[in-house]
Every structure is written in structure tokens, then in C-alpha cells.
Scaffold this active site. Structure first.
Site, PDB file in Angstrom:
ATOM      1  N   ARG A  64     -10.431 -45.357 -21.978  1.00 34.56           N
ATOM      2  CA  ARG A  64     -11.881 -45.263 -22.060  1.00 34.56           C
ATOM      3  C   ARG A  64     -12.593 -45.917 -20.880  1.00 34.56           C
ATOM      4  NH1 ARG A  64      -9.841 -44.615 -26.791  1.00 34.56           N
ATOM      5  NH2 ARG A  64      -8.490 -46.292 -26.128  1.00 34.56           N
ATOM      6  N   THR A  65     -12.189 -47.131 -20.530  1.00 32.85           N
ATOM      7  CA  THR A  65     -12.940 -47.859 -19.501  1.00 32.85           C
ATOM      8  C   THR A  65     -12.876 -47.121 -18.164  1.00 32.85           C
ATOM      9  OG1 THR A  65     -12.460 -49.918 -20.645  1.00 32.85           O
ATOM     10  CG2 THR A  65     -13.240 -50.106 -18.377  1.00 32.85           C
ATOM     11  N   LYS A  94       4.630 -53.946  -3.292  1.00 33.50           N
ATOM     12  CA  LYS A  94       5.387 -54.434  -2.126  1.00 33.50           C
ATOM     13  C   LYS A  94       5.154 -55.925  -1.914  1.00 33.50           C
ATOM     14  CE  LYS A  94       4.737 -50.048   0.323  1.00 33.50           C
ATOM     15  NZ  LYS A  94       3.945 -49.455   1.418  1.00 33.50           N
ATOM     16  N   ARG A 122      -9.672 -53.867 -12.941  1.00 30.61           N
ATOM     17  CA  ARG A 122      -9.016 -54.320 -14.182  1.00 30.61           C
ATOM     18  C   ARG A 122      -7.683 -54.936 -13.786  1.00 30.61           C
ATOM     19  NH1 ARG A 122      -8.275 -51.500 -19.970  1.00 30.61           N
ATOM     20  NH2 ARG A 122     -10.408 -52.251 -20.073  1.00 30.61           N
ATOM     21  N   HIS A 150     -14.676 -58.972 -20.562  1.00 32.30           N
ATOM     22  CA  HIS A 150     -14.853 -57.517 -20.426  1.00 32.30           C
ATOM     23  C   HIS A 150     -16.352 -57.229 -20.581  1.00 32.30           C
ATOM     24  CE1 HIS A 150     -13.985 -53.369 -20.366  1.00 32.30           C
ATOM     25  NE2 HIS A 150     -13.106 -53.267 -21.340  1.00 32.30           N
TER      26      HIS A 150
HETATM   27  C1  NCD Z   1     -10.182 -53.120 -24.837  1.00 29.50           C
HETATM   28  C2  NCD Z   1      -9.605 -53.852 -23.634  1.00 29.50           C
HETATM   29  O1  NCD Z   1      -8.953 -53.249 -22.783  1.00 29.50           O
HETATM   30  O2  NCD Z   1      -9.844 -55.031 -23.581  1.00 29.50           O
HETATM   31  N1  NCD Z   1     -10.222 -51.742 -24.705  1.00 29.50           N
HETATM   32  C3  NCD Z   1     -11.231 -51.179 -24.005  1.00 29.50           C
HETATM   33  O3  NCD Z   1     -11.533 -51.540 -22.890  1.00 29.50           O
HETATM   34  N2  NCD Z   1     -11.921 -50.210 -24.636  1.00 29.50           N
HETATM   35  C4  NCD Z   1      -9.585 -53.546 -26.122  1.00 29.50           C
HETATM   36  C5  NCD Z   1      -8.097 -53.566 -26.298  1.00 29.50           C
HETATM   37  O4  NCD Z   1      -7.315 -53.293 -25.398  1.00 29.50           O
HETATM   38  O5  NCD Z   1      -7.692 -53.873 -27.419  1.00 29.50           O
END
Ligand code: NCD
Length: 335
Positions: A64-65, A94, A122, A150
Site C-alpha cells: 500500500r505505502t 554490495k 522505507r 510511519h
Molecule cells: C504498516 C507498516 O508497514 O508499518 N503497513 C502499512 O504501511 N500500511 C503496518 C504493518 O506492516 O503491520
């Protein structure tokens, strides 16, 4: 183009939820609402990110993100360069440090030859986004740093609550599940603590409770909260129940995981939990993914009307459009 550094009133990096001023949060919600309305009318010709290249740099898995960020960039007429598995497919494999990668992409040495104007990062390590921001020549958006933060998830969740309840104050919410290793819980609670009258319940098994630092932050903000170990004890008092999966990817202690699994009904939305909250009308949210094995949202309830997670995820697009538009506007604003 003149790339300025962080200014309190102008969003530049987006690293921690606590650093986003309320005024900026409100501006993001307003803009997201506008984007959402325009998208609903079928508009597809936004050009707010025209000329911008955004790098989506993901060292940790995402559905999703990453997709909602990339869709947001496409919607705004920007360009994306991306790696979805930077740990394997970038020079990190590397042995390159995160700092070197960020310096290169952000054109630290030759700003006019930078690869990207904004970086969405991320990373599995807590503090990685902050580390990146220190050496970056362009804004960094934290799309999740280990068990850290997040912030754009918190923005989209709060936006979703506002849409679902018609307000973002004076309601009660229970956060349920692995509250210790989830980065979303902290970010959400911090964002909501900016609004008045939001009562919070934290429901977690032993060893998975919210961190001390979050508790003292909430106390300092004057937030009323309680901790418990069974969703059934608080769901009937909650307007929103926010469930998270057990973060197996961050837990190496098998015994700890077992303590969670032994009592997992206490942290799941079962038919019983759904039915007992009928009168209150509790709405169930989840950042997703739902763990198919643990079933913290049981399949027999997942399509019922008060399970809101699929709608909630959709709000990622307008919220991320608003965040990107604001950061890019701040960068290119001549005033
Ligand atoms: C979350 C995350 O990656 O922190 N998911 C997300 O970004 N929608 C929650 C999770 O991984 O449980």
C-alpha cells in the site's frame, strides 16, 4: 532552484509525526479533501508535481505505502524512479551505506545533477530516515523506519477517522495487538494527541505493550489513556478499534511470539467482538497487511460494514498527493 533547509512552518523533511505542526496537518487534510473530490469528479490532469522526480527507495517490503505514493506521484504529473527491494537490488547489496546512497540520489555534490528532488524512504532500521535526512540534499519522507515511525500512515489514518466519524476530536479509540513493535501505533497516537478529547485504550499482551516513551509523551500532552489485555473489555466503549498484526518480521524471540499466539483471540476481531460492539457502532480499522495465519481480523467478519480497512487504505492516495504537493510547493516557492 534554491533548496532550503527545514523551517518550522514549512514542511521539508517528514521524519517524525511529533514534528508536524497542527497547522500543517490541517493544511494536508484540506488539500487531500480537495484532491479526493477532484478525483471523484474524474479529474486526471493535475500538474502540481510537473518537472519533479521523486525517488521511492524501499529497503523493506510494502504494498500500500509504495503503490499509493507512486500513484500519487503519477496523479500529480511527476516522475518516479524506484526500487522496491533496495536491500537486494541497490548497491546496498554490495556493501554501500545508506548515507552514500542518499548523497548520490539527492545530488549532494552536484545539486544540479541530482537524480531526484524528493526521496521516499522505507528502511528496516529505526532512525534510518533521520540518518538519511542529515546527509540528504533533498527532502526525505519517512515511509516507515523499523519500529520507529510511519508519519504518512498516521496522516491517512487520522484523515480516515475524520471521514468515518465526521470529526477528529471527542471520540474514543482502542489500539489492539502488537503495540510494541508496530511503528504505526506510536505515530497514530502522537498525531491524535494534538486533538482534544480523544480517549485512548491500549490492548496488548504482556511483552507487547506500548513503549514507556510514548506513555510519557501522552501524559505530557494530557491525553487520557488506559492499558488492558483483552479487546472485549474496551471495544464497547470505543468509537474506533484500530487493530495491528503481530510484527513477526521484527521479533526474533520465539517464546515471546508464542505468548502472543496463545491468547490471540484477545486481540482479534472475532464474530463475538463484532457483534458485542453493534450497539456502540464501533468501526474497525487496520493499516494492513492482515496476517493470513494469525487472522487478527477474522475472515467471517472482514466484509461486514463496520470493517473499514479497505476504505481506510484508499485514503493513502489523496493524503500522499497532499504531502508531496506541499513539500514540492515549499521547495519551489519563490517567496
Ligand atoms: C504498516 C507498516 O508497514 O508499518 N503497513 C502499512 O504501511 N500500511 C503496518 C504493518 O506492516 O503491520
Amino acid at each position: 532552484m534554491d533548496f532550503r533547509h527545514q523551517n518550522m512552518n514549512k514542511l521539508y523533511h517528514l521524519i517524525k509525526t511529533s514534528e508536524i505542526p497542527l497547522k500543517v496537518i490541517e493544511e494536508i487534510f484540506e488539500k487531500a479533501e480537495w484532491f479526493e473530490r477532484e478525483l471523484q469528479r474524474g479529474r486526471r490532469d493535475f500538474n502540481n508535481l510537473k518537472g519533479a522526480t521523486v525517488c521511492s527507495l524501499f529497503y523493506e517490503e510494502s504494498t500500500r505505502t509504495r503503490f499509493s505514493f507512486e500513484k500519487a506521484i503519477h496523479n500529480l504529473g511527476g516522475n518516479v524512479i524506484s526500487t522496491e527491494a533496495a536491500a537486494q537490488f541497490s548497491s546496498a547489496h554490495k556493501g554501500e551505506s545508506l548515507e552514500h546512497t542518499i548523497k548520490i540520489i539527492s545530488g549532494k555534490a552536484l545539486s544540479h545533477l541530482r537524480y531526484a528532488d524528493i526521496i521516499i524512504l522505507r528502511h528496516p532500521e529505526k532512525g534510518a530516515a533521520e540518518k538519511a535526512a542529515k546527509v540528504s540534499g533533498v527532502p526525505i519522507i519517512n515511509a516507515g523506519d523499523g519500529s520507529g515511525e510511519h508519519p504518512t500512515q498516521a496522516l491517512l489514518d487520522a484523515y480516515a477517522f475524520k471521514r468515518f466519524l465526521g470529526r477528529l476530536s471527542h471520540f474514543s479509540i482502542c489500539f489492539v495487538g502488537d503495540l510494541k513493535f508496530s511503528r504505526v501505533i506510536g505515530s497514530d497516537a502522537i498525531l491524535l494527541s494534538q486533538y482534544p478529547g480523544i480517549k485512548m485504550f491500549f490492548v496488548a499482551p504482556k511483552g507487547f505493550e506500548i513503549k514507556e516513551e510514548l506513555k510519557s509523551y501522552l501524559r505530557q500532552k494530557g491525553v487520557e489513556f488506559k492499558e488492558t489485555d483483552d479487546i472485549k473489555k474496551v471495544v464497547c466503549q470505543s468509537d474506533i478499534a484500530y487493530i495491528v498484526r503481530v510484527q513477526k518480521n521484527r521479533i526474533s524471540d520465539r517464546n515471546l511470539l508464542q505468548t502472543y499466539q496463545q491468547n490471540k483471540d484477545n486481540y482479534a476481531v472475532t464474530k463475538e467482538v463484532y457483534e458485542m460492539s453493534e450497539k456502540k457502532g464501533t468501526l474497525f480499522c487496520h493499516p494492513m497487511p492482515v496476517d493470513e495465519k494469525e487472522k487478527e481480523i477474522r475472515p467471517e467478519v472482514e466484509n461486514l460494514p463496520r470493517i473499514k480497512m479497505f476504505e481506510q487504505a484508499g485514503y493513502g492516495v489523496p493524503i500522499r498527493m497532499a504531502v508531496l504537493e506541499l513539500i514540492w510547493r515549499n521547495l519551489t516557492d519563490k517567496k
